[in-house]
Design a protein around this motif. Structure first.
Motif, PDB file in Angstrom:
ATOM      1  N   LEU A  42       0.827  -1.203   0.000  1.00 26.65           N
ATOM      2  CA  LEU A  42       0.000   0.000   0.000  1.00 26.65           C
ATOM      3  C   LEU A  42       0.862   1.253   0.000  1.00 26.65           C
ATOM      4  N   ALA A  43       0.752   2.023  -1.057  1.00 23.61           N
ATOM      5  CA  ALA A  43       1.452   3.313  -1.120  1.00 23.61           C
ATOM      6  C   ALA A  43       0.495   4.396  -0.636  1.00 23.61           C
ATOM      7  N   PRO A  44       0.988   5.338   0.187  1.00 25.05           N
ATOM      8  CA  PRO A  44       0.106   6.435   0.643  1.00 25.05           C
ATOM      9  C   PRO A  44      -0.504   7.145  -0.556  1.00 25.05           C
ATOM     10  N   LEU A  45      -1.810   7.341  -0.514  1.00 27.01           N
ATOM     11  CA  LEU A  45      -2.498   7.940  -1.647  1.00 27.01           C
ATOM     12  C   LEU A  45      -3.705   8.727  -1.156  1.00 27.01           C
ATOM     13  N   LEU A  46      -3.664  10.044  -1.390  1.00 24.66           N
ATOM     14  CA  LEU A  46      -4.750  10.916  -0.936  1.00 24.66           C
ATOM     15  C   LEU A  46      -5.733  11.157  -2.069  1.00 24.66           C
ATOM     16  N   VAL A  47      -7.019  11.019  -1.744  1.00 29.21           N
ATOM     17  CA  VAL A  47      -8.076  11.294  -2.712  1.00 29.21           C
ATOM     18  C   VAL A  47      -9.095  12.208  -2.031  1.00 29.21           C
ATOM     19  N   PRO A  48      -9.941  12.871  -2.809  1.00 30.69           N
ATOM     20  CA  PRO A  48     -10.989  13.699  -2.203  1.00 30.69           C
ATOM     21  C   PRO A  48     -11.845  12.882  -1.244  1.00 30.69           C
ATOM     22  N   ALA A  49     -12.177  13.477  -0.103  1.00 29.72           N
ATOM     23  CA  ALA A  49     -12.926  12.761   0.926  1.00 29.72           C
ATOM     24  C   ALA A  49     -14.288  12.297   0.424  1.00 29.72           C
ATOM     25  N   VAL A  50     -14.848  13.005  -0.571  1.00 36.24           N
ATOM     26  CA  VAL A  50     -16.170  12.622  -1.074  1.00 36.24           C
ATOM     27  C   VAL A  50     -16.128  11.263  -1.762  1.00 36.24           C
ATOM     28  N   LYS A  51     -14.942  10.782  -2.108  1.00 40.78           N
ATOM     29  CA  LYS A  51     -14.820   9.486  -2.767  1.00 40.78           C
ATOM     30  C   LYS A  51     -14.658   8.348  -1.763  1.00 40.78           C
ATOM     31  N   ALA A  52     -14.619   8.669  -0.496  1.00 45.62           N
ATOM     32  CA  ALA A  52     -14.325   7.659   0.517  1.00 45.62           C
ATOM     33  C   ALA A  52     -15.399   6.576   0.588  1.00 45.62           C
ATOM     34  N   THR A  53     -16.670   6.974   0.544  1.00 45.06           N
ATOM     35  CA  THR A  53     -17.750   5.991   0.710  1.00 45.06           C
ATOM     36  C   THR A  53     -17.788   4.974  -0.426  1.00 45.06           C
ATOM     37  N   PRO A  54     -17.842   5.388  -1.706  1.00 52.22           N
ATOM     38  CA  PRO A  54     -17.839   4.364  -2.757  1.00 52.22           C
ATOM     39  C   PRO A  54     -16.568   3.534  -2.780  1.00 52.22           C
TER      40      PRO A  54
END
Length: 375
Positions: A267-279
């Motif tokens: 697992l490489a650290p990877l930040l995405v928009p929080a709105v994408k967390a649920t799906p």
């Protein structure tokens, strides 16, 4: 009084002698008198190094007449707010016979102030002795005033920026607290729902109903894990996929209760928009649960989960190696539909490959570096 008159007369005679050395047609003398730059000449051989000659521009700048200036030392232009350090610098440099360049606040005859760019140079005879000091001045009050105005404007702008930053920080803090409060309440509601479903499954005797309730429980717990992670984030706008997957997958595999499941993570650290967390949570949950249902829960095996950035995308890959069993068709179909719906929500692409007894599922999502940083 008699000494003052005597010094004045001596200074006047010295100035006359200086002018007498130049014929009327001398262009240097004519230029000295006519130039618009204020200029003076002082005589260090006389008491207090007095002014012995000044041009009309100097008289105009200072407001003093020629008679009022001749025989006086230049300190008559100093006043209460004249910098004493500048005065000391001028005095020491004159005593050492050095060139001087200094900005100093001077006073006119009427008491008004002006900023004077003062330049003083010694004039030496053939034997190197100082016989005069030549000084030119430049009134740069307007420039100084503009500098002061710019400094004031800069200070006011900095204060305005500081106030705006404080307001923005306050607003951001309020927003963060509000979002955390919402996440906290959602998390608590999901935990309550999970408890209800778990209790219902415990009292249900029907095997099919129990399995259905447990599948619902798994998905609710996945969502609860997301909300708990969001609640503890300092940056409410970004979500670390790798950190979330590590916890979710570990909990899912541990919940199977088998010691013969080998879990490996890349697992490489990877930040995405929080709105994408649920799906994203639902996608990972469906992939791992599918692997468990196809054999890991019966005969064990290996499961390998990868998260990495690749060519402007990020990839979630789940590999499982096990002796396959036939999963419940209805549950498998529902999981597939949920996976596809979550992928469409993220505009993600899902690919499934079978390599012998290994099944590899890749989810590829466009999250370029700019989007990752901006969000």
């Amino acid at each position: 009084m008699q000494d003052t008159d005597r010094y004045h007369k001596e200074a006047r005679r010295a100035g006359d002698r200086l002018i007498a050395r130049h014929v009327k047609e001398d262009p240097f003398a004519a230029a000295f008198k006519a130039t618009r730059m204020p200029m003076i000449v002082t005589d260090p051989a006389q008491h207090d190094n007095p002014i012995i000659f000044c041009n009309a521009a100097f008289e105009k700048m200072t407001g003093y007449s020629n008679d009022e200036l001749i025989g006086r030392n230049c300190r008559l232009l100093q006043g209460p707010e004249t910098d004493r350090r500048s005065v000391g610098y001028i005095r020491d440099s004159v005593a050492r016979g050095q060139d001087i360049s200094v900005d100093i606040l001077n006073y006119r005859k009427d008491g008004s102030t002006f900023w004077n760019a003062l330049f003083i140079s010694p004039v030496r005879d053939d034997e190197g002795r100082i016989i005069y000091f030549f000084a030119s001045q430049l009134d740069f009050t307007t420039v100084k005033s503009r500098e002061a105005e710019l400094a004031l404007a800069r200070h006011q702008a900095e204060e305005a920026v500081a106030r705006n930053m404080a307001e923005l920080k306050s607003a951001l803090l309020a927003k963060t607290l509000l979002i955390h409060e919402v996440d906290h309440r959602v998390k608590n509601n999901l935990l309550t729902m999970a408890s209800i479903v778990k209790l219902q499954a415990r009292f249900t005797q029907d095997t099919v109903k129990k399995q259905t309730l447990m599948s619902v429980l798994n998905r609710v717990e996945a969502l609860s894990t997301v909300q708990r992670k969001l609640f503890t984030l300092d940056d409410i706008a970004r979500f670390d996929v790798a950190d979330f997957i590590r916890e979710l997958v570990t909990d899912l595999v541990s919940g199977v209760g088998r010691n013969d499941i080998r879990l490996t993570l890349d697992l490489a650290p990877l930040l995405v928009p929080a709105v994408k967390a649920t799906p994203l949570s639902l996608i990972v949950n469906e992939l791992v649960v599918d692997a468990v249902n196809r054999g890991l829960s019966d005969g064990g095996g290996a499961i390998h989960v990868v998260v990495k950035r690749m060519h402007g995308h990020f990839v979630i890959r789940v590999e499982d190696t096990t002796t396959p069993v036939e999963p419940d068709a209805e549950a498998a179909e529902f999981g597939r539909l949920l996976l596809e719906a979550s992928a469409r929500q993220l505009a993600a692409n899902v690919e499934r490959k079978i390599e012998g007894d290994k099944i590899v599922v890749e989810v590829m999502l466009l999250i370029d570096e700019h989007q990752e940083n901006e969000n």
